[in-house]
Design an enzyme around this catalytic site. Sequence first.
Site, PDB file in Angstrom:
ATOM      1  N   LYS A  16       0.858  -1.192   0.000  1.00  0.00           N
ATOM      2  CA  LYS A  16       0.000   0.000   0.000  1.00  0.00           C
ATOM      3  C   LYS A  16       0.892   1.240   0.000  1.00  0.00           C
ATOM      4  O   LYS A  16       1.782   1.368   0.842  1.00  0.00           O
ATOM      5  CB  LYS A  16      -0.857  -0.038   1.269  1.00  0.00           C
ATOM      6  CG  LYS A  16      -2.163   0.691   1.185  1.00  0.00           C
ATOM      7  CD  LYS A  16      -2.946   0.364   2.464  1.00  0.00           C
ATOM      8  CE  LYS A  16      -4.276   1.021   2.527  1.00  0.00           C
ATOM      9  NZ  LYS A  16      -4.875   0.853   3.871  1.00  0.00           N
TER      10      LYS A  16
HETATM   11  O1  G3P Z   1      -8.700   1.940   4.976  1.00  0.00           O
HETATM   12  C1  G3P Z   1      -8.681   3.279   5.376  1.00  0.00           C
HETATM   13  C2  G3P Z   1      -9.419   3.457   6.641  1.00  0.00           C
HETATM   14  O2  G3P Z   1      -8.777   2.744   7.664  1.00  0.00           O
HETATM   15  C3  G3P Z   1      -9.640   4.853   7.058  1.00  0.00           C
HETATM   16  O3  G3P Z   1     -10.782   4.844   7.820  1.00  0.00           O
HETATM   17  O4  G3P Z   1     -12.434   5.679   9.414  1.00  0.00           O
HETATM   18  O5  G3P Z   1      -9.992   6.230   9.702  1.00  0.00           O
HETATM   19  O6  G3P Z   1     -11.319   7.298   7.898  1.00  0.00           O
HETATM   20  P1  G3P Z   1     -11.137   6.082   8.754  1.00  0.00           P
END
Ligand code: G3P
Length: 219
Positions: free
Chosen positions: A83
Amino acid sequence: MKFFVDSADVAAIAELNALGMVDGVTTNPSLILKSGRNILEVTREICELVAGPVSAEVVAAKADDMIEEGRKLAEIAPNITVKVPLTWDGLKACKVLTDEGRMVNVTLCFSVNQALLAAKAGATFISPFIGRLDDINLDGLELIADIRQVYDNYDFQTEVLAASIRTPNHVAQCARIGADVITAPPAVIKGLANHVLTDKGLEMFDADWAKTGQTILSL
Ligand code: G3P
């Protein structure tokens, strides 16, 4: 639509995997921090558990360093997806790593133009973040729909991996739009089973069943 689990919690991934719900896993530095584990050890355990792609994120800022980190992460298991962030250096790293035959997930995507660049650089997956756009009063789902349309217009093979998913509605809408993959935390995936009318209906069936005085196993 494929379901990836956005987590580095091995027990939570295993629970969903046992039900056939896990087509892959995504991790990031914040999730590794949350796990409290060594990145190489925890990622190896996840790769042993899950047959599909497991995203492990580089942390370097320069392309050459990202490539070196990506190669090291890819040594963990054949199903590692490297990634990289959607920066110019990340795109350079994406091109080199995909040319070497590795899977690459380009993350932190917030625009159609960024998604176009990732596809041109050969990305296996593009990760547009829905929730973080919603957080700033923009429309994360609209971005998923736009990328879907643009990739289809030109037959790009990069898979749309909808990330930063916070609600069951995000999942349902991504399925309607035709996202190839959603990645969501275990709690969101488990929450897809919930419906107030299911709970209410079950309560009624339980109450009526009790009135019959029967037990199935003793009949
Ligand atoms: O895969 C990306 C994710 O982990 C981000 O999620 O909820 O931190 O915006 P969030």
